[in-house]
Structures are given as structure tokens and as C-alpha cells.
Write an enzyme that holds these catalytic residues in place. Structure first.
Site, PDB file in Angstrom:
ATOM      1  CB  SER A 124       6.111  16.146  -8.112  1.00 15.01           C
ATOM      2  OG  SER A 124       5.200  16.061  -7.051  1.00 15.01           O
ATOM      3  CE1 TYR A 148      10.849  15.335  -4.791  1.00 13.32           C
ATOM      4  CE2 TYR A 148       8.637  16.058  -4.165  1.00 13.32           C
ATOM      5  CZ  TYR A 148       9.479  15.293  -4.953  1.00 13.32           C
ATOM      6  OH  TYR A 148       8.926  14.487  -5.930  1.00 13.32           O
ATOM      7  CE  LYS A 152      11.108  15.722  -8.427  1.00 16.10           C
ATOM      8  NZ  LYS A 152      11.937  14.857  -9.259  1.00 16.10           N
TER       9      LYS A 152
HETATM   10  P1  NAD Z   1      12.804   6.279  -5.642  1.00 16.02           P
HETATM   11  O1  NAD Z   1      13.564   6.897  -4.535  1.00 16.02           O
HETATM   12  O2  NAD Z   1      12.254   4.923  -5.467  1.00 16.02           O
HETATM   13  O3  NAD Z   1      13.686   6.295  -6.980  1.00 16.02           O
HETATM   14  C1  NAD Z   1      14.645   7.293  -7.241  1.00 16.02           C
HETATM   15  C2  NAD Z   1      15.962   6.591  -7.558  1.00 16.02           C
HETATM   16  O4  NAD Z   1      16.961   7.582  -7.851  1.00 16.02           O
HETATM   17  C3  NAD Z   1      16.488   5.749  -6.408  1.00 16.02           C
HETATM   18  O5  NAD Z   1      16.727   4.432  -6.872  1.00 16.02           O
HETATM   19  C4  NAD Z   1      17.794   6.443  -5.996  1.00 16.02           C
HETATM   20  O6  NAD Z   1      18.761   5.501  -5.564  1.00 16.02           O
HETATM   21  C5  NAD Z   1      18.179   7.163  -7.262  1.00 16.02           C
HETATM   22  N1  NAD Z   1      19.002   8.372  -7.078  1.00 16.02           N
HETATM   23  C6  NAD Z   1      18.765   9.413  -6.243  1.00 16.02           C
HETATM   24  N2  NAD Z   1      19.748  10.318  -6.375  1.00 16.02           N
HETATM   25  C7  NAD Z   1      20.598   9.848  -7.308  1.00 16.02           C
HETATM   26  C8  NAD Z   1      21.826  10.337  -7.871  1.00 16.02           C
HETATM   27  N3  NAD Z   1      22.369  11.483  -7.476  1.00 16.02           N
HETATM   28  N4  NAD Z   1      22.452   9.582  -8.802  1.00 16.02           N
HETATM   29  C9  NAD Z   1      21.925   8.410  -9.204  1.00 16.02           C
HETATM   30  N5  NAD Z   1      20.796   7.889  -8.696  1.00 16.02           N
HETATM   31  C10 NAD Z   1      20.144   8.609  -7.768  1.00 16.02           C
HETATM   32  O7  NAD Z   1      11.636   7.307  -6.030  1.00 16.02           O
HETATM   33  P2  NAD Z   1      10.395   7.127  -7.000  1.00 16.02           P
HETATM   34  O8  NAD Z   1       9.177   7.132  -6.160  1.00 16.02           O
HETATM   35  O9  NAD Z   1      10.623   6.012  -7.947  1.00 16.02           O
HETATM   36  O10 NAD Z   1      10.446   8.520  -7.768  1.00 16.02           O
HETATM   37  C11 NAD Z   1      11.104   8.675  -9.005  1.00 16.02           C
HETATM   38  C12 NAD Z   1      11.039  10.136  -9.402  1.00 16.02           C
HETATM   39  O11 NAD Z   1       9.677  10.554  -9.480  1.00 16.02           O
HETATM   40  C13 NAD Z   1      11.727  11.065  -8.418  1.00 16.02           C
HETATM   41  O12 NAD Z   1      12.368  12.101  -9.146  1.00 16.02           O
HETATM   42  C14 NAD Z   1      10.568  11.631  -7.617  1.00 16.02           C
HETATM   43  O13 NAD Z   1      10.846  12.909  -7.106  1.00 16.02           O
HETATM   44  C15 NAD Z   1       9.480  11.710  -8.678  1.00 16.02           C
HETATM   45  N6  NAD Z   1       8.121  11.663  -8.102  1.00 16.02           N
HETATM   46  C16 NAD Z   1       7.763  10.624  -7.298  1.00 16.02           C
HETATM   47  C17 NAD Z   1       6.494  10.594  -6.740  1.00 16.02           C
HETATM   48  C18 NAD Z   1       6.069   9.470  -5.824  1.00 16.02           C
HETATM   49  O14 NAD Z   1       5.037   9.578  -5.175  1.00 16.02           O
HETATM   50  N7  NAD Z   1       6.786   8.360  -5.747  1.00 16.02           N
HETATM   51  C19 NAD Z   1       5.575  11.627  -7.010  1.00 16.02           C
HETATM   52  C20 NAD Z   1       5.971  12.661  -7.841  1.00 16.02           C
HETATM   53  C21 NAD Z   1       7.261  12.681  -8.392  1.00 16.02           C
HETATM   54  C1  UD1 Z   2       3.335  13.732  -0.604  1.00 17.02           C
HETATM   55  C2  UD1 Z   2       4.253  14.915  -0.639  1.00 17.02           C
HETATM   56  C3  UD1 Z   2       4.299  15.484  -2.045  1.00 17.02           C
HETATM   57  C4  UD1 Z   2       4.701  14.397  -3.041  1.00 17.02           C
HETATM   58  C5  UD1 Z   2       3.711  13.241  -2.913  1.00 17.02           C
HETATM   59  C6  UD1 Z   2       4.064  12.100  -3.796  1.00 17.02           C
HETATM   60  C7  UD1 Z   2       4.100  15.833   1.631  1.00 17.02           C
HETATM   61  C8  UD1 Z   2       3.645  17.009   2.460  1.00 17.02           C
HETATM   62  N1  UD1 Z   2       3.809  15.908   0.324  1.00 17.02           N
HETATM   63  O1  UD1 Z   2       2.071  14.195  -0.941  1.00 17.02           O
HETATM   64  O2  UD1 Z   2       5.214  16.557  -2.124  1.00 17.02           O
HETATM   65  O3  UD1 Z   2       4.676  14.918  -4.343  1.00 17.02           O
HETATM   66  O4  UD1 Z   2       3.733  12.767  -1.561  1.00 17.02           O
HETATM   67  O5  UD1 Z   2       5.266  11.513  -3.348  1.00 17.02           O
HETATM   68  O6  UD1 Z   2       4.726  14.916   2.114  1.00 17.02           O
HETATM   69  N2  UD1 Z   2      -1.695  10.483   5.235  1.00 17.02           N
HETATM   70  C9  UD1 Z   2      -2.150  10.074   6.463  1.00 17.02           C
HETATM   71  N3  UD1 Z   2      -1.349   9.303   7.235  1.00 17.02           N
HETATM   72  C10 UD1 Z   2      -0.089   8.918   6.831  1.00 17.02           C
HETATM   73  C11 UD1 Z   2       0.363   9.336   5.570  1.00 17.02           C
HETATM   74  C12 UD1 Z   2      -0.460  10.133   4.803  1.00 17.02           C
HETATM   75  O7  UD1 Z   2      -3.271  10.409   6.870  1.00 17.02           O
HETATM   76  O8  UD1 Z   2       0.605   8.234   7.590  1.00 17.02           O
HETATM   77  C13 UD1 Z   2      -2.589  11.290   4.382  1.00 17.02           C
HETATM   78  C14 UD1 Z   2      -2.053  12.663   4.036  1.00 17.02           C
HETATM   79  O9  UD1 Z   2      -2.429  13.608   4.977  1.00 17.02           O
HETATM   80  C15 UD1 Z   2      -2.713  12.885   2.658  1.00 17.02           C
HETATM   81  C16 UD1 Z   2      -2.803  11.483   2.065  1.00 17.02           C
HETATM   82  O10 UD1 Z   2      -2.730  10.584   3.163  1.00 17.02           O
HETATM   83  O11 UD1 Z   2      -4.006  13.399   2.811  1.00 17.02           O
HETATM   84  C17 UD1 Z   2      -1.694  11.152   1.087  1.00 17.02           C
HETATM   85  O12 UD1 Z   2      -0.438  11.426   1.708  1.00 17.02           O
HETATM   86  P1  UD1 Z   2       0.960  11.102   0.988  1.00 17.02           P
HETATM   87  O13 UD1 Z   2       0.950   9.685   0.534  1.00 17.02           O
HETATM   88  O14 UD1 Z   2       2.037  11.523   1.918  1.00 17.02           O
HETATM   89  O15 UD1 Z   2       0.940  11.995  -0.326  1.00 17.02           O
HETATM   90  P2  UD1 Z   2       0.736  13.576  -0.502  1.00 17.02           P
HETATM   91  O16 UD1 Z   2       0.361  14.232   0.757  1.00 17.02           O
HETATM   92  O17 UD1 Z   2      -0.176  13.780  -1.653  1.00 17.02           O
END
Ligand code: NAD
Ligand code: UD1
Length: 330
Positions: A124, A148, A152
Site C-alpha cells: 500500500s 495496519y 505491510k
Molecule cells: P478486502 O477486505 O475486500 O479483501 C481482503 C480479503 O481477505 C477479504 O475477502 C477477507 O475475507 C480476506 N481475509 C482477511 N484475512 C484473511 C485470512 N486470515 N485468511 C483468509 N482470508 C482472509 O480488501 P481489499 O480492498 O480487496 O484489499 C486487498 C488487499 O489490498 C489487502 O491486503 C489490503 O490491505 C490491500 N490494499 C487495499 C487498499 C484499498 O484501498 N482497498 C489499498 C492498499 C492496499
Molecule cells: C486510507 C488509509 C490508508 C489506506 C488507504 C487505502 C487512513 C488514515 N488511511 O487512506 O492507510 O492505504 O485508505 O485503503 O485511513 N475523506 C473525507 N471524508 C470521509 C472519508 C475520507 O473527507 O468520510 C477524505 C480523507 O481525509 C482523504 C480522502 O478523503 O483526504 C481519501 O480518504 P480515504 O478513502 O480514507 O483514503 P486515504 O486517506 O488515502
């Protein structure tokens, strides 16, 4: 040979499964359904006409993970499974370290025992902490601000050490920026439990009338309109980045890529685009800054383009339209 997708019923994992199946890959899903639903497997089948094999198994259950490797010929793992809520990780650090790190270690033990040496890991942009400048390059200093993010960063380090110790391993670390949007079918998308923490699912729930208004966390940042700027990327572009990353697995050792668009949009840019594209008003109130937030975060995504031939192609309008299409259906 098959590709194991841990967390494959989750938001990014499910879109990646669809992309891989459509490109002819055989995909096996492992997920404990802690943050997703079994129906996602049906939706993947509906979209692709292929039903991936699904194991409801927890990565913390090493015997369960072993069984998946025993029963299949897996040569590559795309590792999404993990807990991802920043606030929850502050309240439950032990659970987060255990789930994300122990889960990854169990996976690595079983990969090694079954001669599977190719891994793509979901990292991330959070590993850049508070970056000194934007756009953020892969060689910027790394730090974290919450458990979190630390999981990572630690997993990245574990994978680097593994590759130093065992030169059979190839690992790609993908640092995602802010995925939003959904598949055009509206069947799969971002469907968090409870009140969303992230911006776009909050906006779509306001649009649907499930929440009264959006809270905009601060309008006094040094950005073009004072609200926070992020690199929003369509989840389908992010998904296809994983397919492109397979190329980097041909090289031994660790490779790292940002997956973002290189564009920064503010909170109000998102609200305005959503309103214009979908014809729905999003009432909002300016509130205090959210603790730990930074003003601006967007990627220098040129390394992935140069080395993998990957580039995000979908714009903000498509992201807003598909996010709303998904929310309407669910
Ligand atoms: P998500 O929660 O939708 O998907 C993660 C999946 O992993 C879920 O289906 C959950 O049931 C499963 N899971 C969690 N722990 C587990 C375990 N111990 N065993 C088996 N399954 C397990 O999240 P996502 O948004 O699809 O994210 C996927 C990955 O990408 C995650 O590692 C997350 O940290 C990373 N990531 C997500 C974002 C984002 O904004 N969505 C940003 C940066 C990184
Ligand atoms: C968040 C996580 C980050 C993670 C990323 C992707 C936090 C502090 N950081 O980042 O670790 O990698 O999501 O999953 O949670 N915002 C509002 N109102 C809301 C929600 C968000 O104003 O109700 C604003 C936030 O202040 C930010 C932007 O929208 O400026 C995006 O927020 P968000 O979607 O939570 O993502 P990140 O802050 O980038």
C-alpha cells in the site's frame, strides 16, 4: 498450473480474478470470508462463465493452507488476504499483526514446501508514511503511522529477506494508491461492513440516502481547494496491474511498483465529479481534519509503465459512474 488468489472474494481480489480468468488463467480462491461473501464466487462465474475453485480457509490455519497446495498444482500466488481498516488496527494491533503477518508466514511455509516460488503481494502507499514530496517514487523513504501500515512494511521486509536467503523466490510488491469504482456489471465492488472509512463508499451511501451527508475531513490543507488530494485508480486498472506484474516474476528477487494513475484529485473534486456524472447531489459538511491524514498523496507511476507496460486508462468519470452503479444494485 494454477494461480492461488488469497483474499480472492474481497474487493480488489474479485476484480483481479475476473481479469485473470478472462485472460485465460486458472484461478483458485482462498478466503476466510471475514470481510467478503461467498456469493462473490457466483458473481465471478456470472461475469466470466467460469467458476473458480473456492476454499473457505483461514491463512492462520496452516493445515488448511497445506491442503490447498496438496490438492492443486499452484505455481504463483497473488496475496491479497489481510485486514485493512486503519482505525481498527490502532485498536487491535495484536489481531492485525497476527492475521496479516502470521497469515503471510503460513503461506510462505506452504509455498516453499510445495515448490511454489512466485508471489505478488498487495502492499500500500501507506508504507510511504508522510511523504516529503509528491509524486511518490518507489525509492522514497518508508515509514508508517499505524499498525495496519506497519504490517505491510514488515511483510515487505520479510519478503526481501526471503529472497536474499532463497534465490528460487520471485516477489513483486505492488503498492496500491486509492482503488475506487467497480466492475461494469455492478455485481462486484467495494462493499464494506458498517459505516465506511474510505471516501468513495461513503459518498455512494450518501447518494443512496443511507447516510445523511458526507463529512469532509478538513479544508485547510495546502491543496488547490484545501481538501485532501489522493491518487484514485479504477479497481479494474488496478486488477490488470496484477496481470502485468506476472512479467516481473520472471526475474528472481524482489521488484516493487506503485500502482496509481499519477493524478491527484481532492475530496471536493470527487464530490463534484460524482454529482455531475450521476446527477445526484451529495450534501457535505466540512469537519475537523482526520488524525493521521496527509495533504497530498499521489504516485509517480512511470516505473510500472516503463518496466511492465502497464498504465491506468480509466478516468474519474468512469470510476464515479461504476461506483454508483454498484451501490444502486446492492
Ligand atoms: P478486502 O477486505 O475486500 O479483501 C481482503 C480479503 O481477505 C477479504 O475477502 C477477507 O475475507 C480476506 N481475509 C482477511 N484475512 C484473511 C485470512 N486470515 N485468511 C483468509 N482470508 C482472509 O480488501 P481489499 O480492498 O480487496 O484489499 C486487498 C488487499 O489490498 C489487502 O491486503 C489490503 O490491505 C490491500 N490494499 C487495499 C487498499 C484499498 O484501498 N482497498 C489499498 C492498499 C492496499
Ligand atoms: C486510507 C488509509 C490508508 C489506506 C488507504 C487505502 C487512513 C488514515 N488511511 O487512506 O492507510 O492505504 O485508505 O485503503 O485511513 N475523506 C473525507 N471524508 C470521509 C472519508 C475520507 O473527507 O468520510 C477524505 C480523507 O481525509 C482523504 C480522502 O478523503 O483526504 C481519501 O480518504 P480515504 O478513502 O480514507 O483514503 P486515504 O486517506 O488515502
Amino acid at each position: 498450473m494454477s494461480i492461488l488468489v488469497t483474499g480472492g472474494t474481497g474487493y480488489i481480489g474479485s476484480h483481479t480474478c475476473v481479469d485473470f480468468i478472462e485472460k485465460g488463467k486458472e484461478v483458485i480462491i482462498l478466503d476466510n470470508l471475514s470481510n467478503s461473501k461467498a456469493e462473490v464466487v457466483d458473481y465471478i462465474e456470472q461475469i466470466t462463465s467460469v467458476r473458480p475453485k473456492f476454499y473457505e480457509i483461514d491463512l492462520l490455519d496452516r493445515d488448511g493452507v497445506k491442503k490447498v497446495f496438496d490438492e492443486n498444482d499452484i505455481d504463483t500466488v497473488i496475496h491479497f488476504a489481510g485486514l485493512k481498516a486503519v482505525g481498527e488496527s490502532v485498536a487491535k494491533p495484536v489481531e492485525y499483526y497476527h492475521n496479516n503477518i502470521t497469515g503471510t508466514l503460513n503461506l510462505l511455509f506452504e509455498m516453499r514446501d510445495h515448490n511454489c516460488f512466485n508471489l505478488v503481494f498487495s502492499s500500500s502507499a501507506t508504507v510511504y508514511g508522510k511523504p516529503e514530496s509528491v509524486p511518490i517514487r518507489e525509492d522514497f523513504p518508508l515509514s508508517t503511522t499505524n499498525p495496519y501500515g506497519t504490517t505491510k512494511l514488515y511483510i515487505e521486509r520479510i519478503l526481501e529477506d526471503l529472497c536474499i536467503a532463497d534465490d528460487r523466490f520471485s516477489v513483486v510488491l505492488l503498492r496500491y494508491f486509492n482503488p475506487i469504482g467497480a466492475h461494469e456489471s455492478g455485481l462486484i465492488g467495494d462493499n464494506p461492513n458498517g459505516i465506511p472509512n474510505n471516501l468513495m463508499p461513503y459518498v455512494t451511501r450518501v447518494a443512496k440516502g443511507k447516510l445523511p451527508h458526507l463529512n469532509v475531513f478538513g479544508n485547510d490543507y495546502e491543496t488547490h481547494d484545501g481538501t485532501g488530494v489522493r491518487d484514485y485508480i479504477h479497481v479494474l486498472d488496478l486488477a490488470s496491474g496484477h496481470f502485468s506484474a506476472l512479467k516481473a516474476l520472471e526475474k528472481r528477487g524482489v521488484s516493487v511498483y506503485n500502482l496509481g494513475t499519477g493524478n491527484g484529485y481532492s475530496v471536493l473534486d470527487i464530490v463534484n465529479a460524482f454529482e455531475r456524472v450521476n446527477g445526484i447531489r451529495i450534501p457535505y459538511q466540512i469537519t475537523e481534519r482526520r488524525k493521521g491524514d496527509i495533504a497530498e498523496c499521489f504516485a509517480d507511476a512511470s516505473k510500472a509503465e516503463r518496466e511492465l507496460g502497464w498504465k491506468a486508462t480509466r478516468g474519474l468519470d468512469e470510476m464515479c459512474a461504476s461506483a454508483w452503479n454498484f451501490e444502486k444494485i446492492h
